[in-house]
Write an enzyme that holds these catalytic residues in place. Structure first.
Site, short mmCIF file in Angstrom:
data_model
loop_
_atom_site.label_atom_id
_atom_site.label_comp_id
_atom_site.label_asym_id
_atom_site.label_seq_id
_atom_site.Cartn_x
_atom_site.Cartn_y
_atom_site.Cartn_z
N GLY A 71 19.26 -16.55 27.01
CA GLY A 71 19.26 -17.03 27.85
C GLY A 71 17.36 -16.19 28.10
O GLY A 71 16.73 -15.86 26.69
N ASN A 72 16.75 -16.35 29.37
CA ASN A 72 16.29 -15.17 29.44
C ASN A 72 15.44 -13.81 30.34
O ASN A 72 16.83 -14.58 30.87
CB ASN A 72 14.52 -16.01 29.65
CG ASN A 72 14.64 -17.22 30.38
OD1 ASN A 72 14.83 -16.88 31.44
ND2 ASN A 72 14.68 -18.53 30.31
N HIS A 73 14.84 -13.95 31.00
CA HIS A 73 14.83 -13.04 32.43
C HIS A 73 14.04 -12.95 33.54
O HIS A 73 14.18 -12.48 34.51
CB HIS A 73 13.29 -11.33 31.51
CG HIS A 73 14.35 -10.76 30.52
ND1 HIS A 73 14.87 -9.55 30.46
CD2 HIS A 73 13.14 -11.25 29.57
CE1 HIS A 73 15.04 -9.42 29.36
NE2 HIS A 73 14.49 -9.62 28.75
N SER A 74 14.44 -14.61 33.61
CA SER A 74 13.59 -15.36 34.98
C SER A 74 14.53 -14.77 36.54
O SER A 74 16.26 -15.13 36.36
CB SER A 74 13.84 -16.87 35.08
OG SER A 74 13.85 -17.13 35.71
N ALA B 240 12.53 -21.66 34.03
CA ALA B 240 12.28 -21.40 32.71
C ALA B 240 13.50 -21.97 31.58
O ALA B 240 14.29 -20.79 31.58
CB ALA B 240 12.42 -19.80 32.70
#
Length: 277
Positions: free
Chosen positions: A31-34, A99
């Site tokens: 995943g990512n930090h969005s 994102a």
């Protein structure tokens, strides 16, 4: 008192927001930090200006808190792709700010992957996820507007322009993560907005709800009128003036903050032999 503008009254708007999570096994993911805040603020801004908004929202703890926003929660890039493909055909404006993960594991383990005492490494084979923005751009009709986002760490302007044109979209919002207060997990953002003529509007660092209004204003001042024989683009600003000429597939600099579509169509009729569709 101040009255909220209703520039997008009854428009159908599709917004994507938040991250996507691509499963590795039942307990792990890529995943990512969005946080989803930027996209949620965009959805709120459209709703406050009269639009009927569908928000396709990846994993996020943020609620839009608007009666005219329908939230469609998703987890993975494939789920977001399927949702966007469902809603886009009846959309007037699509703002794809999510994102979305670029890659996902080719295989998802049925059980939690255990540590192997005989090796210190594990290999994951990744495959590309569905390209939502490219697909939407390829399906976009003349009466639809698509806004994309580019988050860059280097060569921001050139990479954003390339994405704008290769994806066949109308505007792109560039975030450059080379200074504090920009990007994920912040309440502020600093963006540049680029149109199809490669014209760039740059904005200062500000709260994300104000950034959302900047994005809406950029969309609003580029009103698109489709006439028989071709597409005509108009750029609007804060002062008023009259349309002086019409040229096929070319931007006309005109100034109007709260323009009236019927008034503009009448001007076009007076200046052209075309009929409004």
């Amino acid at each position: 008192f101040f009255q909220t503008k209703r520039n997008f009254l009854s428009k159908k708007v599709l917004v994507t927001a938040g991250p996507t999570y691509e499963a590795i096994d039942p307990v792990r993911f890529i995943g990512n930090h969005s946080s989803g805040l930027m996209g949620v603020e965009i959805a709120r801004a459209f709703a406050d200006q009269g639009a009927d908004v569908t928000l396709v929202l990846g994993p996020s703890n943020i609620s839009p808190n608007r009666n005219n926003i329908k939230v469609f929660p998703v987890t993975s890039a494939k789920e977001m792709y399927d949702a966007v493909m469902t809603f886009f055909p009846t959309t007037d404006i699509a703002v794809l700010s999510a994102a979305v993960a670029d890659f996902r594991p080719e295989m998802v383990a049925d059980q939690k992957i255990k540590k192997n005492p005989d090796t210190d490494t594990i290999t994951l084979k990744l495959v590309k996820t569905e390209d939502i923005l490219k697909t939407v751009g390829s399906k976009k009709k003349e009466n639809q507007t698509v806004v994309g986002f580019a988050l860059e760490t280097e060569n921001g302007i050139s990479n954003a322009k390339k994405k704008l044109h290769t994806k066949n979209i109308d505007l792109i919002v560039l975030n450059e993560m080379n200074e504090s207060g920009v990007g994920f997990k912040t309440k502020t953002n600093k963006v540049s907005i680029i149109n199809k003529n490669d014209e760039i509007s740059e904005f200062d660092l500000k709260p994300k709800n104000e950034v959302a209004l900047d994005i809406l204003n950029e969309k609003h001042k580029r009103g698109k009128n489709i006439l028989k024989g071709g597409s005509y683009e108009f750029i609007f600003d804060k002062k008023t003036c009259k349309i002086k000429e019409i040229e096929l597939n070319q931007y006309i600099q005109c100034f109007s903050e709260d323009f009236n579509n019927e008034d503009i169509e009448q001007q076009i009729k007076e200046l052209s032999d075309y009929n409004i569709r």
